[in-house]
Design a protein around this motif. Structure first.
Motif, PDB file in Angstrom:
ATOM      1  N   GLU A 473      -5.503  87.791 125.287  1.00  0.00           N
ATOM      2  CA  GLU A 473      -5.020  89.115 124.894  1.00  0.00           C
ATOM      3  C   GLU A 473      -5.699  90.186 125.738  1.00  0.00           C
ATOM      4  OE1 GLU A 473      -4.223  90.206 120.593  1.00  0.00           O
ATOM      5  OE2 GLU A 473      -5.947  91.495 121.033  1.00  0.00           O
ATOM      6  N   ARG A 518      -0.015  96.302 124.804  1.00  0.00           N
ATOM      7  CA  ARG A 518      -0.749  95.107 124.421  1.00  0.00           C
ATOM      8  C   ARG A 518      -0.026  93.869 124.950  1.00  0.00           C
ATOM      9  NH1 ARG A 518      -1.928  93.341 118.164  1.00  0.00           N
ATOM     10  NH2 ARG A 518      -3.125  91.436 118.589  1.00  0.00           N
ATOM     11  N   SER A 520      -0.081  89.582 124.892  1.00  0.00           N
ATOM     12  CA  SER A 520      -0.585  88.379 124.226  1.00  0.00           C
ATOM     13  C   SER A 520       0.084  87.162 124.843  1.00  0.00           C
ATOM     14  CB  SER A 520      -0.298  88.421 122.719  1.00  0.00           C
ATOM     15  OG  SER A 520      -0.897  89.550 122.117  1.00  0.00           O
TER      16      SER A 520
END
Length: 568
Positions: A473, A518, A520
């Motif tokens: 991440e 973000r 991931s």
């Protein structure tokens, strides 16, 4: 050797014998296109996990030579595990054969210096070895797929753009003679391999616009190749330079890379405009080659997934903006125009679509490159090739459930953590820890890329076993234009994990300039069950800015880089 060690060895050998006696599992081609998103992966059942066994499904015959070539380029350019690997064979069976493809094209890129025409270097950049060419060809033939082989000096250091099309010694016949002597000597190596491996088509050169008028040299070269290799041969000319090849009679097919531009006047082209331009170019190629009485192969056709690609020849668009829809529009209308233009007189022998790779993580809705895998373009290729029906394209990935977070191994969190340091492998990538430019996240890593293929290297003090974690991440901020940001892990013996296009794993929304996103990445995509051969003990992370487009100085920011273990 101690007795306990002997016992362990005997036990290990017994287990190997038991496993070897078990019946092999067959791998049938999937009935639908498996397009993986993060969300889909998280909900996958254990039975859907990729297997390590590729069982060759015998094919009674190869695709008949009279059939239309429905081909796919299969190259890695150093970004995947390699064409001659288990991943490569899985890519052929899972990604290429389901297209309806009956041919693949392999390439061995070569390099030379314009001032040193006496030397050509091949087999660089994770390329195919001579034995690898034979291995891949044998496997492809075993499943009914024919093979074309392409080897020529693609990179010419010292030519404009380091590009083979701009290699030109003008009237200096002494240099031309040295060049063609070297070129022939190199090509005959691959002609021998092609003969030994029963390769179906040898592409003797391509995109060498400056060298094409050297008719006598080409005819001599072709004669020497034919004395060794007894299959079909062709040469690849650019869409706008095929008419300066005066020796098409010496090869079996006229090869043209169908990069004919412009196809539209805007980044939102209409179907009518694109199709009309395709019809114009098809007519130009057909009429311009009719006097040779040879079939044509579009030896290369493909488009980057970026806005404006319909207006300009590939390579060099800036600023770079993701646009898989425009790529899809071009592919769809090419096939529509081809159907309307017709092929009743078999003028077209076939085509090779550019480009598929061995990595399971290349392509996808966030990828700016040519690879049509897991994009709208793939649907249209399958339709024309009469391949298997695809599943719907993936939705954007979902975030990791914060309630499931259990363990974090921090690599960067306001500072480099756990002994991580900036490593020496960076090319012309520069990095420093600075304040967040939009004052949201404290200290962050600013990365400045000066040239294409440059990046930064984060080296770990400790060896990390990625199989102990579920996700990688991080946060990404790009203030200028969209970086084609790839990353990979490097093992303690410098092994390379397949490259990951980070854009494919941005949570919830496409990449937007000037906003933190973000990311991931599910690590099980790198390490599917049943693949113990995949390295998992890593010592560094490498971030690179790669194709497409002309890389100009580019800055982006990274923050909160960590490995995450989740609880179930």
């Amino acid at each position: 050797m101690k007795r306990t060690r002997i016992s362990k060895v005997l036990l290990f050998l017994l287990l190997v014998m038991i496993v070897a006696c078990q019946p092999a599992k067959s791998l049938s081609p999937p009935s639908t296109l498996a397009i993986t998103s993060t969300a889909a992966f998280l909900t996958a059942s254990p039975t859907e996990t990729p297997t390590s066994t590729v069982t060759i499904i015998p094919s009674p015959t190869l695709a008949p030579e009279t059939d239309l070539i429905k081909g796919a380029w299969f190259t890695d350019w150093g970004l995947g595990p390699g064409v001659d690997t288990l991943d490569g064979r899985e890519a052929i069976t899972k990604n290429i054969v389901p297209l309806g493809a009956n041919w693949i094209a392999l390439q061995v890129p070569c390099q030379m210096n314009v001032d040193e025409p006496s030397e050509i270097i091949c087999n660089y950049n994770n390329s195919l070895s001579l034995s690898g060419i034979k291995n891949v060809t044998k496997f492809a033939h075993s499943i009914g797929v024919r093979v074309a082989l392409f080897s020529f000096p693609l990179d010419v250091v010292g030519a404009i753009g380091n590009w083979s099309a701009n290699l030109n010694y003008g009237s200096d016949q002494e240099k031309w003679s040295v060049y063609f002597d070297t070129y022939t000597r190199n090509l005959l190596t691959y002609a021998n391999v092609a003969e030994d491996a029963n390769i179906d088509l040898l592409i003797i050169g391509g995109e060498q616009t400056g060298a094409q008028p050297q008719e006598a040299h080409w005819r001599t070269l072709i004669g020497e190749v034919r004395s060794i290799y007894h299959g079909k041969i062709t040469y690849e000319a650019w869409c706008d330079t095929f008419d300066n090849v005066k020796w098409w009679d010496a090869v079996d097919y006229i090869g043209i890379n169908f990069y004919c531009f412009p196809l539209a006047n805007s980044s939102k082209p209409s179907d009518e405009e694109v199709k009309a331009n395709y019809l114009k170019f098809l007519k130009m190629v057909r009429n311009g080659t009719s006097n040779w009485n040879k079939q044509i192969i579009f030896t290369e056709i493909g488009y980057e997934s970026i806005g404006g690609v319909s207006q300009i020849v590939p390579f060099g668009l800036t600023p770079v903006k993701l646009n898989v829809e425009e790529q899809g529009t071009l592919v769809r209308n090419f096939f529509e125009a081809l159907k309307e233009f017709g092929n009743d007189d078999k003028w077209l022998k076939g085509l090779f679509w550019y480009n598929f790779t061995s990595s399971p993580l290349l392509g996808g809705m966030g990828d700016l490159n040519f690879n049509p895998h897991n994009k709208p373009a793939e649907i249209y290729i399958r339709a024309f090739y009469k391949g298997q029906e695809p599943d719907p394209l993936p939705a954007l990935p979902t975030q990791v459930d914060e309630n499931l977070l259990k363990i974090s191994y921090w690599i960067f969190n306001d500072k480099l953590e756990n002994g991580t340091v900036f490593g020496p492998w960076a090319g012309n990538g520069l990095e420093e820890i600075v304040d967040d430019p939009i004052n949201e996240r404290g200290k962050v890593i600013r990365v400045k890329i000066l040239n294409q293929w440059d990046g930064i290297d984060l080296q770990m003090l400790n060896v990390i076993n990625l199989r102990e974690y579920d996700f990688l991440e991080m946060y990404l901020y790009a203030p200028q234009y969209e970086p084609n940001l790839d990353m990979t892990f490097s093992g303690k013996f410098e092994e390379i994990v397949p490259f990951v296009y980070l854009r494919n794993f941005i949570d919830h929304e496409p990449l937007v300039d000037g906003k933190w996103h973000r990311i991931s990445v599910p690590l099980k995509l790198l390490y599917p069950e049943g693949r113990p051969d995949k390295i998992s003990e890593i010592t560094s992370m490498v971030f690179l800015h790669m194709w497409p487009g002309e890389a100009k100085p580019l800055s982006f920011y990274l923050d909160d880089i960590r490995l995450v273990k989740t609880s179930k």
